[in-house]
Design an enzyme around this catalytic site. Structure first.
Site, PDB file in Angstrom:
ATOM      1  N   TYR A  23       0.805  -1.236   0.000  1.00 29.11           N
ATOM      2  CA  TYR A  23       0.000   0.000   0.000  1.00 29.11           C
ATOM      3  C   TYR A  23       0.837   1.287   0.000  1.00 29.11           C
ATOM      4  O   TYR A  23       0.272   2.375  -0.043  1.00 29.11           O
ATOM      5  CB  TYR A  23      -0.949  -0.013   1.211  1.00 29.11           C
ATOM      6  CG  TYR A  23      -1.922  -1.175   1.179  1.00 29.11           C
ATOM      7  CD1 TYR A  23      -2.917  -1.242   0.202  1.00 29.11           C
ATOM      8  CD2 TYR A  23      -1.830  -2.222   2.091  1.00 29.11           C
ATOM      9  CE1 TYR A  23      -3.803  -2.317   0.144  1.00 29.11           C
ATOM     10  CE2 TYR A  23      -2.717  -3.299   2.051  1.00 29.11           C
ATOM     11  CZ  TYR A  23      -3.691  -3.338   1.079  1.00 29.11           C
ATOM     12  OH  TYR A  23      -4.567  -4.398   1.015  1.00 29.11           O
ATOM     13  N   ALA A  76     -11.676  -4.490   2.605  1.00 27.84           N
ATOM     14  CA  ALA A  76     -12.096  -5.890   2.488  1.00 27.84           C
ATOM     15  C   ALA A  76     -13.611  -6.048   2.350  1.00 27.84           C
ATOM     16  O   ALA A  76     -14.081  -7.068   1.837  1.00 27.84           O
ATOM     17  CB  ALA A  76     -11.588  -6.686   3.684  1.00 27.84           C
ATOM     18  N   ASP A  86     -25.922  -2.611  -1.544  1.00 30.26           N
ATOM     19  CA  ASP A  86     -27.307  -2.137  -1.568  1.00 30.26           C
ATOM     20  C   ASP A  86     -27.395  -0.649  -1.235  1.00 30.26           C
ATOM     21  O   ASP A  86     -28.261   0.050  -1.775  1.00 30.26           O
ATOM     22  CB  ASP A  86     -28.165  -2.943  -0.581  1.00 30.26           C
ATOM     23  CG  ASP A  86     -28.501  -4.337  -1.106  1.00 30.26           C
ATOM     24  OD1 ASP A  86     -28.193  -4.628  -2.279  1.00 30.26           O
ATOM     25  OD2 ASP A  86     -29.066  -5.132  -0.328  1.00 30.26           O
ATOM     26  N   HIS A  99      -9.161   0.732  -5.699  1.00 29.45           N
ATOM     27  CA  HIS A  99      -8.285  -0.126  -4.897  1.00 29.45           C
ATOM     28  C   HIS A  99      -6.846   0.279  -5.156  1.00 29.45           C
ATOM     29  O   HIS A  99      -6.428   0.390  -6.316  1.00 29.45           O
ATOM     30  CB  HIS A  99      -8.497  -1.609  -5.219  1.00 29.45           C
ATOM     31  CG  HIS A  99      -9.898  -2.026  -4.917  1.00 29.45           C
ATOM     32  ND1 HIS A  99     -10.355  -2.131  -3.628  1.00 29.45           N
ATOM     33  CD2 HIS A  99     -10.951  -2.260  -5.727  1.00 29.45           C
ATOM     34  CE1 HIS A  99     -11.647  -2.433  -3.658  1.00 29.45           C
ATOM     35  NE2 HIS A  99     -12.028  -2.511  -4.925  1.00 29.45           N
TER      36      HIS A  99
HETATM   37  C1  DQA Z   1      -7.869  -2.702  -0.940  1.00 33.71           C
HETATM   38  C2  DQA Z   1      -7.826  -4.169  -1.373  1.00 33.71           C
HETATM   39  C3  DQA Z   1      -8.650  -5.034  -0.428  1.00 33.71           C
HETATM   40  O1  DQA Z   1      -8.589  -6.388  -0.838  1.00 33.71           O
HETATM   41  C4  DQA Z   1      -8.090  -4.945   0.971  1.00 33.71           C
HETATM   42  O2  DQA Z   1      -8.877  -5.705   1.866  1.00 33.71           O
HETATM   43  C5  DQA Z   1      -7.957  -3.537   1.432  1.00 33.71           C
HETATM   44  C6  DQA Z   1      -7.442  -2.544   0.505  1.00 33.71           C
HETATM   45  C7  DQA Z   1      -6.951  -1.818  -1.799  1.00 33.71           C
HETATM   46  O3  DQA Z   1      -7.092  -0.610  -1.707  1.00 33.71           O
HETATM   47  O4  DQA Z   1      -6.073  -2.336  -2.516  1.00 33.71           O
HETATM   48  O5  DQA Z   1      -8.189  -3.226   2.605  1.00 33.71           O
HETATM   49  O6  DQA Z   1      -9.202  -2.219  -1.105  1.00 33.71           O
END
Ligand code: DQA
Length: 139
Positions: A23, A76, A86, A99
């Site tokens: 990240y 997640a 929804d 993401h």
């Molecule tokens: C996420 C990817 C998700 O799978 C993960 O649970 C996250 C971050 C991303 O920004 O890459 O918390 O949304």
């Protein structure tokens, strides 16, 4: 003046500390500063929200019903929250899903998004730049 909501879900308050190899090193605060600057250059304002709790995210999607657009990284919850799906379907606002990581290169449980069918599109794998790309898509 356009108003956008940027909603981040669970564990995204830990950006900069959380798995930096995936990240990156930048914090949520840095992201918010960058997007505030970008918005001010584009006749827009951004409302930032982050929570580790599903219900908060649902309430903020409802709160954003009159916004120009919502950029959401549900963390997640993306992979299993029908309640967030929804909530998105319940408001007339266009939503773009972001993401930071390329979820398709990762564990198979991350390959499914229950949110995507009710969004305009997905920005995946471009790090924090993905949020700005999502805002640009609205502009
Ligand atoms: C996420 C990817 C998700 O799978 C993960 O649970 C996250 C971050 C991303 O920004 O890459 O918390 O949304």
């Amino acid at each position: 003046m356009k108003t956008f909501y940027v909603i981040n879900g669970p564990n995204l308050n830990r950006l900069g500390k959380r798995e930096p190899g995936i990240y990156g090193n930048d914090t949520l605060e840095t992201l918010e500063q960058r997007l505030t600057q970008f918005a001010s250059e584009n006749d827009s304002t951004v409302v930032f929200r982050q929570s580790n709790h599903e219900g908060d995210i649902i309430d903020w999607i409802h709160e954003a019903e009159s916004a120009t657009g919502i950029v959401i990284n549900p963390g997640a919850f993306t992979h299993y929250s029908y309640a967030i799906r929804d909530a998105i379907a319940s408001v007339p606002v266009p939503v773009v899903e972001v993401h930071i990581s390329n979820v398709h290169k990762r564990e198979s449980f991350r390959h499914t998004s229950v949110i995507s069918p009710v969004t305009e599109g997905q920005v995946v794998g471009f790090g924090l730049n993905g949020y700005e790309l999502a805002l640009r898509s609205f502009l």
